[in-house]
Design a protein around this motif. Structure first.
Motif, PDB file in Angstrom:
ATOM      1  N   MET A 116       0.847  -1.191   0.000  1.00  0.00           N
ATOM      2  CA  MET A 116       0.000   0.000   0.000  1.00  0.00           C
ATOM      3  C   MET A 116       0.882   1.241   0.000  1.00  0.00           C
ATOM      4  SD  MET A 116      -2.937   1.107   2.779  1.00  0.00           S
ATOM      5  CE  MET A 116      -3.877  -0.380   2.451  1.00  0.00           C
ATOM      6  N   ASP A 117       0.645   2.163  -0.930  1.00  0.00           N
ATOM      7  CA  ASP A 117       1.436   3.385  -0.983  1.00  0.00           C
ATOM      8  C   ASP A 117       1.094   4.271   0.198  1.00  0.00           C
ATOM      9  OD1 ASP A 117       2.488   2.530  -3.354  1.00  0.00           O
ATOM     10  OD2 ASP A 117       0.937   3.505  -4.560  1.00  0.00           O
ATOM     11  N   ARG A 118       2.153   4.781   0.905  1.00  0.00           N
ATOM     12  CA  ARG A 118       1.910   5.587   2.098  1.00  0.00           C
ATOM     13  C   ARG A 118       2.846   6.781   2.117  1.00  0.00           C
ATOM     14  NH1 ARG A 118       1.752   0.239   4.105  1.00  0.00           N
ATOM     15  NH2 ARG A 118      -0.303  -0.351   4.854  1.00  0.00           N
TER      16      ARG A 118
ATOM     17  N   CYS B 240      -6.852  -5.483  -6.934  1.00  0.00           N
ATOM     18  CA  CYS B 240      -6.341  -4.316  -7.657  1.00  0.00           C
ATOM     19  C   CYS B 240      -5.052  -4.640  -8.401  1.00  0.00           C
ATOM     20  CB  CYS B 240      -6.107  -3.169  -6.679  1.00  0.00           C
ATOM     21  SG  CYS B 240      -7.536  -2.769  -5.661  1.00  0.00           S
ATOM     22  N   ASP B 241      -4.686  -3.759  -9.312  1.00  0.00           N
ATOM     23  CA  ASP B 241      -3.468  -3.960 -10.097  1.00  0.00           C
ATOM     24  C   ASP B 241      -2.214  -3.990  -9.230  1.00  0.00           C
ATOM     25  OD1 ASP B 241      -5.011  -4.019 -12.371  1.00  0.00           O
ATOM     26  OD2 ASP B 241      -4.692  -1.900 -12.860  1.00  0.00           O
ATOM     27  N   ASP B 242      -2.251  -3.289  -8.095  1.00  0.00           N
ATOM     28  CA  ASP B 242      -1.078  -3.241  -7.223  1.00  0.00           C
ATOM     29  C   ASP B 242      -1.023  -4.405  -6.232  1.00  0.00           C
ATOM     30  OD1 ASP B 242      -3.135  -2.560  -5.562  1.00  0.00           O
ATOM     31  OD2 ASP B 242      -2.443  -0.518  -5.155  1.00  0.00           O
ATOM     32  N   GLY B 243      -1.954  -5.368  -6.389  1.00  0.00           N
ATOM     33  CA  GLY B 243      -1.948  -6.547  -5.534  1.00  0.00           C
ATOM     34  C   GLY B 243      -2.787  -6.427  -4.283  1.00  0.00           C
ATOM     35  N   LEU B 244      -3.318  -5.243  -4.015  1.00  0.00           N
ATOM     36  CA  LEU B 244      -4.193  -5.083  -2.863  1.00  0.00           C
ATOM     37  C   LEU B 244      -5.575  -5.649  -3.177  1.00  0.00           C
ATOM     38  CD1 LEU B 244      -3.227  -1.472  -1.728  1.00  0.00           C
ATOM     39  CD2 LEU B 244      -2.394  -3.648  -0.825  1.00  0.00           C
ATOM     40  N   HIS B 245      -6.335  -5.923  -2.111  1.00  0.00           N
ATOM     41  CA  HIS B 245      -7.657  -6.521  -2.255  1.00  0.00           C
ATOM     42  C   HIS B 245      -8.698  -5.640  -1.576  1.00  0.00           C
ATOM     43  CE1 HIS B 245      -5.831 -10.396  -3.549  1.00  0.00           C
ATOM     44  NE2 HIS B 245      -4.882 -10.032  -2.702  1.00  0.00           N
ATOM     45  N   ARG B 246      -9.831  -5.515  -2.221  1.00  0.00           N
ATOM     46  CA  ARG B 246     -10.943  -4.788  -1.642  1.00  0.00           C
ATOM     47  C   ARG B 246     -11.929  -5.811  -1.085  1.00  0.00           C
ATOM     48  NH1 ARG B 246     -11.075  -0.043  -6.325  1.00  0.00           N
ATOM     49  NH2 ARG B 246      -9.270   1.071  -5.467  1.00  0.00           N
ATOM     50  N   VAL B 247     -12.065  -5.785   0.241  1.00  0.00           N
ATOM     51  CA  VAL B 247     -12.778  -6.828   0.965  1.00  0.00           C
ATOM     52  C   VAL B 247     -13.972  -6.234   1.702  1.00  0.00           C
ATOM     53  CG1 VAL B 247     -12.581  -8.588   2.778  1.00  0.00           C
ATOM     54  CG2 VAL B 247     -10.645  -8.142   1.248  1.00  0.00           C
ATOM     55  N   LEU B 248     -15.114  -6.920   1.617  1.00  0.00           N
ATOM     56  CA  LEU B 248     -16.276  -6.563   2.417  1.00  0.00           C
ATOM     57  C   LEU B 248     -16.223  -7.376   3.705  1.00  0.00           C
ATOM     58  CD1 LEU B 248     -18.975  -5.249   2.990  1.00  0.00           C
ATOM     59  CD2 LEU B 248     -20.072  -6.976   1.540  1.00  0.00           C
ATOM     60  N   PHE B 249     -15.964  -6.708   4.815  1.00  0.00           N
ATOM     61  CA  PHE B 249     -15.844  -7.380   6.101  1.00  0.00           C
ATOM     62  C   PHE B 249     -17.217  -7.541   6.761  1.00  0.00           C
ATOM     63  CE2 PHE B 249     -11.400  -6.100   5.811  1.00  0.00           C
ATOM     64  CZ  PHE B 249     -10.748  -7.163   6.424  1.00  0.00           C
ATOM     65  N   ASN B 250     -17.264  -8.469   7.713  1.00  0.00           N
ATOM     66  CA  ASN B 250     -18.423  -8.578   8.585  1.00  0.00           C
ATOM     67  C   ASN B 250     -18.635  -7.234   9.292  1.00  0.00           C
ATOM     68  OD1 ASN B 250     -20.586  -9.868   9.749  1.00  0.00           O
ATOM     69  ND2 ASN B 250     -19.391 -11.151  11.118  1.00  0.00           N
ATOM     70  N   ASN B 251     -19.814  -7.021   9.866  1.00  0.00           N
ATOM     71  CA  ASN B 251     -20.069  -5.698  10.447  1.00  0.00           C
ATOM     72  C   ASN B 251     -19.303  -5.458  11.745  1.00  0.00           C
ATOM     73  OD1 ASN B 251     -21.626  -7.274  12.179  1.00  0.00           O
ATOM     74  ND2 ASN B 251     -23.411  -5.929  12.091  1.00  0.00           N
TER      75      ASN B 251
ATOM     76  N   GLU C   2      -3.794  -6.983   6.418  1.00  0.00           N
ATOM     77  CA  GLU C   2      -3.290  -5.718   6.956  1.00  0.00           C
ATOM     78  C   GLU C   2      -4.145  -4.583   6.413  1.00  0.00           C
ATOM     79  OE1 GLU C   2       0.602  -2.776   6.448  1.00  0.00           O
ATOM     80  OE2 GLU C   2       0.785  -4.916   6.004  1.00  0.00           O
ATOM     81  N   ALA C   3      -4.665  -3.761   7.315  1.00  0.00           N
ATOM     82  CA  ALA C   3      -5.565  -2.683   6.892  1.00  0.00           C
ATOM     83  C   ALA C   3      -5.269  -1.402   7.648  1.00  0.00           C
ATOM     84  CB  ALA C   3      -7.021  -3.093   7.122  1.00  0.00           C
ATOM     85  N   GLU C   4      -5.494  -0.283   6.969  1.00  0.00           N
ATOM     86  CA  GLU C   4      -5.486   1.021   7.618  1.00  0.00           C
ATOM     87  C   GLU C   4      -6.917   1.282   8.089  1.00  0.00           C
ATOM     88  OE1 GLU C   4      -2.906   2.882   8.232  1.00  0.00           O
ATOM     89  OE2 GLU C   4      -1.417   1.742   7.092  1.00  0.00           O
ATOM     90  N   VAL C   5      -7.141   1.148   9.386  1.00  0.00           N
ATOM     91  CA  VAL C   5      -8.486   1.227   9.959  1.00  0.00           C
ATOM     92  C   VAL C   5      -8.759   2.647  10.448  1.00  0.00           C
ATOM     93  CG1 VAL C   5      -9.995   0.406  11.810  1.00  0.00           C
ATOM     94  CG2 VAL C   5      -8.490  -1.207  10.612  1.00  0.00           C
TER      95      VAL C   5
ATOM     96  N   GLU D  86      -9.739  -1.698   1.865  1.00  0.00           N
ATOM     97  CA  GLU D  86      -8.642  -2.106   1.002  1.00  0.00           C
ATOM     98  C   GLU D  86      -7.549  -2.684   1.897  1.00  0.00           C
ATOM     99  OE1 GLU D  86      -7.437  -0.020  -2.890  1.00  0.00           O
ATOM    100  OE2 GLU D  86      -5.999   0.724  -1.409  1.00  0.00           O
ATOM    101  N   VAL D  87      -7.153  -3.924   1.641  1.00  0.00           N
ATOM    102  CA  VAL D  87      -6.224  -4.609   2.531  1.00  0.00           C
ATOM    103  C   VAL D  87      -5.108  -5.272   1.729  1.00  0.00           C
ATOM    104  CG1 VAL D  87      -8.090  -5.078   4.166  1.00  0.00           C
ATOM    105  CG2 VAL D  87      -7.440  -6.835   2.515  1.00  0.00           C
ATOM    106  N   ASP D  88      -4.033  -5.499   2.428  1.00  0.00           N
ATOM    107  CA  ASP D  88      -2.945  -6.315   1.901  1.00  0.00           C
ATOM    108  C   ASP D  88      -3.080  -7.708   2.513  1.00  0.00           C
ATOM    109  OD1 ASP D  88      -0.631  -7.141   0.667  1.00  0.00           O
ATOM    110  OD2 ASP D  88       0.700  -6.248   2.141  1.00  0.00           O
TER     111      ASP D  88
END
Length: 290
Positions: free
Chosen positions: A1-3, A220-231, A251-254, A284-286
């Motif tokens: 993830m770019d930071r 995503c193209d950069d290898g990250l994943h967009r995930v729908l988490f439980n509530n 790994e997520a930025e929460v 968006e998570v790694d």
């Protein structure tokens, strides 16, 4: 993830806001009891650009508590003051005055309070206490539970009916239990704002064994994943700790406003020091494997 190298926060890539997935209609309610609708607070846009979340009326109704907390310089002092306030305000030690009458269910109902729910979640998030907490998230934030001892996507299925039953029984004849959770969340946000005044996110980790229990919306193209988490979900602030819970590490930025509770919030309530209970939605998570 770019930071950003100085802040550690995620960088916005060009045109990101034009393609960020929203929260699917099947994962949200059309109404809630906070200052943002579920379609916004559950979206990936919110993960990247969070703003404070406020449950309707809680800050105003308990304004005296937060004015008092401002006068205590240390976290342990504020935590003790908060717990004392909860005990007095909700009559936790005076259940007769709260309307609890003698009977077969007295002992069980006497234990139905916010510390019991938090401890129950830590022990088994798919138990009765977990069902109550997930139902509370649905009511306050409008995010529907996706999993509880099984998939909840089939609203006519056995798992969903069991979830409704456990959540209802967990709230029956309790002493304003959902209001206790409202104030616990609000106090958590107060403490996070004091501890991290210049931050909008925490980098947290979640260890899992099965990826098929998580809804990956996009890779995503950069290898990250967009995930729908439980509530509602458990994370940890230490990657090494997450390793103990599964072969996959998320790994997520929460966003800070999505932290419902963390172990250090009320010293002595839980044994661990690194668990964070996080409100869900799209993230968006790694994803790394051991």
């Amino acid at each position: 993830m770019d930071r950003n190298r100085q802040t550690g926060q995620p960088l916005n890539r060009p045109n990101d806001t034009l393609k960020l997935p929203t929260l699917p209609p099947s994962a949200r309610l059309p109404f809630n009891r906070c200052n943002l609708p579920a379609v916004i607070l559950g979206s990936l846009t919110y993960q990247k650009h969070p703003v404070p979340l406020e449950i309707d009326g809680i800050q105003d109704f308990h304004a005296d508590l937060f004015r008092t907390l401002a006068g205590f310089p240390s976290h342990p002092e504020r935590a003790q003051r908060f717990q004392d306030y909860m005990t007095v305000n909700f009559l936790l030690d005076e259940l007769d005055e709260a309307g609890l009458t003698p009977g077969r269910g007295r002992k069980a109902r006497a234990n139905a309070n916010y510390p019991r729910l938090v401890r129950g979640w830590s022990f088994d998030s798919d138990g009765r206490e977990g069902a109550v907490l997930k139902r509370w998230v649905e009511s306050r934030f409008g995010l529907l539970a996706r999993h509880h001892a099984g998939s909840l996507l089939d609203r006519d299925g056995e798992a969903y009916q069991r979830y409704l039953t456990e959540g209802t029984r967990g709230l029956y004849a309790t002493n304003a239990l959902e209001s206790q959770l409202d104030l616990l969340y609000t106090y958590c946000q107060y403490e996070l704002a004091r501890e991290f005044p210049d931050r909008a996110h925490l980098r947290l980790y979640r260890g899992i064994n099965r990826m098929d229990e998580h809804e990956i919306q996009e890779t995503c193209d950069d290898g990250l994943h967009r995930v729908l988490f439980n509530n509602l979900n458990s994370f940890t602030s230490h990657r090494e700790r997450a390793d103990e819970f599964g072969d996959y590490i998320l790994e997520a930025e929460v966003p800070l406003p999505k932290v419902f509770f963390y172990n250090r919030l009320l010293p002595g309530m839980l044994k661990g020091e690194d668990e964070y209970v996080v409100i869900g939605g799209v993230y968006e998570v790694d994803i790394a494997t051991l």
